[in-house]
Design an enzyme around this catalytic site. Structure first.
Site, PDB file in Angstrom:
ATOM      1  N   LYS A  53       0.825  -1.397  -0.102  1.00 57.23           N
ATOM      2  CA  LYS A  53      -0.067  -0.047  -0.075  1.00 57.23           C
ATOM      3  C   LYS A  53       0.811   1.010   0.091  1.00 57.23           C
ATOM      4  CE  LYS A  53      -3.767  -2.495   2.103  1.00 57.23           C
ATOM      5  NZ  LYS A  53      -4.430  -2.758   3.528  1.00 57.23           N
ATOM      6  N   GLN A  97      -4.940  -1.531   9.739  1.00 55.83           N
ATOM      7  CA  GLN A  97      -4.394  -2.775   9.271  1.00 55.83           C
ATOM      8  C   GLN A  97      -5.048  -3.723   9.815  1.00 55.83           C
ATOM      9  OE1 GLN A  97      -3.106  -3.245   5.943  1.00 55.83           O
ATOM     10  NE2 GLN A  97      -3.677  -5.377   6.075  1.00 55.83           N
ATOM     11  N   ASP A 120     -11.314   2.903   4.085  1.00 58.42           N
ATOM     12  CA  ASP A 120     -11.565   1.538   3.880  1.00 58.42           C
ATOM     13  C   ASP A 120     -12.955   1.135   3.712  1.00 58.42           C
ATOM     14  OD1 ASP A 120      -9.551  -0.392   3.472  1.00 58.42           O
ATOM     15  OD2 ASP A 120      -9.311  -0.773   5.680  1.00 58.42           O
TER      16      ASP A 120
END
Length: 290
Positions: A53, A97, A120
């Site tokens: 990422k 995460q 997200d």
């Protein structure tokens, strides 16, 4: 044999477009999109995902600020950090995460992220809007990437029968809602579904997101179906191998003979998930000036 849906190619096209958009934001408005990443523990897969990422962000010009913590970090430390990031005007997206260490409550931590920085797409505000049939500020990354891949094939979703295998909050449930919003008839399957192969075999669009290696067999798939494989599983290594082969939830070699379109593993859904994260971060930066 079905046509392979090239997730790497689609993701590259999106990143190239985003790079132009980031350049325009910097030149015209003096804004550089910034993503804050929270990485907790030493899970090898999570560390790899975060590096991917960070690399993708750098490629398009998005700044990243990664906050790393040991697995025994206290929950209030993470919550305090998120509260601080919520207030920072130059931070446009916050990513925690997953998975988290067992002593931490993922729902509580994700809920602490401002829905306006929830790139997200997992905050209850954004998920709730999706459930109501409204556009959230951010669509969940993996389902959003999957929709892009399906549409890239020219498939008409309206009126089709779609089956989603897996009911997670990250993929299965939002995927079903997004397909429903495009007027598909949607079935969500799970471990307690009676005669799962028969249900799957009705699908014009089949999304496998259950986390079991090569579970979906050829006889589970309708002739001409669009098959999206979200799984990422490592097979036991063969003699002489250091690592086993990386495979999806679909028996690719067999199913590809019946599907009209199919995603590979790797190189299918994975690159698109990251591309959608970048897209959401840039979108958040644009919204920050409104």
């Amino acid at each position: 044999m079905g046509q392979i849906i090239d997730g790497k190619k689609c993701a590259k096209e999106i990143r190239e477009s985003l790079k132009v958009g980031v350049g325009e934001l910097e030149n015209q408005l003096k804004i550089t999109p910034k993503l804050a990443v929270v990485l907790i523990g030493d899970d090898p897969a999570s560390s790899i995902y975060v590096r991917h990422k960070e690399k993708a962000c750098a490629e398009v010009g998005i700044l990243t600020d990664t906050h790393k913590f040991s697995s025994n970090v206290e929950e209030n430390v993470i919550l305090t950090l998120i509260e601080s990031l919520n207030r920072e005007k130059d931070v446009h997206g916050i990513l925690v995460q997953l998975p988290l260490p067992k002593q931490l409550h993922a729902k509580k931590i994700l809920a602490a992220i401002s829905y306006e920085k929830d790139v997200d797409g997992l905050h209850i505000e954004n998920m709730g809007r999706l459930l109501k049939g409204e556009d959230p500020l951010f669509f969940p990354c993996t389902p959003s990437g999957i929709m892009h891949l399906i549409l890239s094939t020219g498939t008409e979703i309206k009126g089709k029968e779609a089956v989603v295998v897996g009911r997670s909050n990250i993929v299965g449930k939002p995927m079903a809602l997004m397909l429903l919003s495009k007027h598909a008839t949607v079935t969500i399957c799970h471990s307690r579904t009676t005669d799962l192969p028969a249900v799957c075999s009705r699908a014009d669009i089949l999304v496998a997101a259950v986390g079991r290696a090569q579970m979906v067999k050829e006889n589970w798939v309708k002739e001409g179906a669009v098959v999206i494989d979200v799984g990422m599983n490592r097979l036991p290594p063969l003699p002489g191998e250091k690592k086993g082969k990386l495979v999806g939830d679909v028996d690719f070699d067999a199913v590809s003979k019946k599907a009209s379109f199919i995603t590979p593993v790797p190189g299918g859904v994975g690159p698109m998930t990251i591309a959608m994260l970048l897209k959401n971060t840039v979108l958040s930066a644009k919204r920050s000036i409104l």
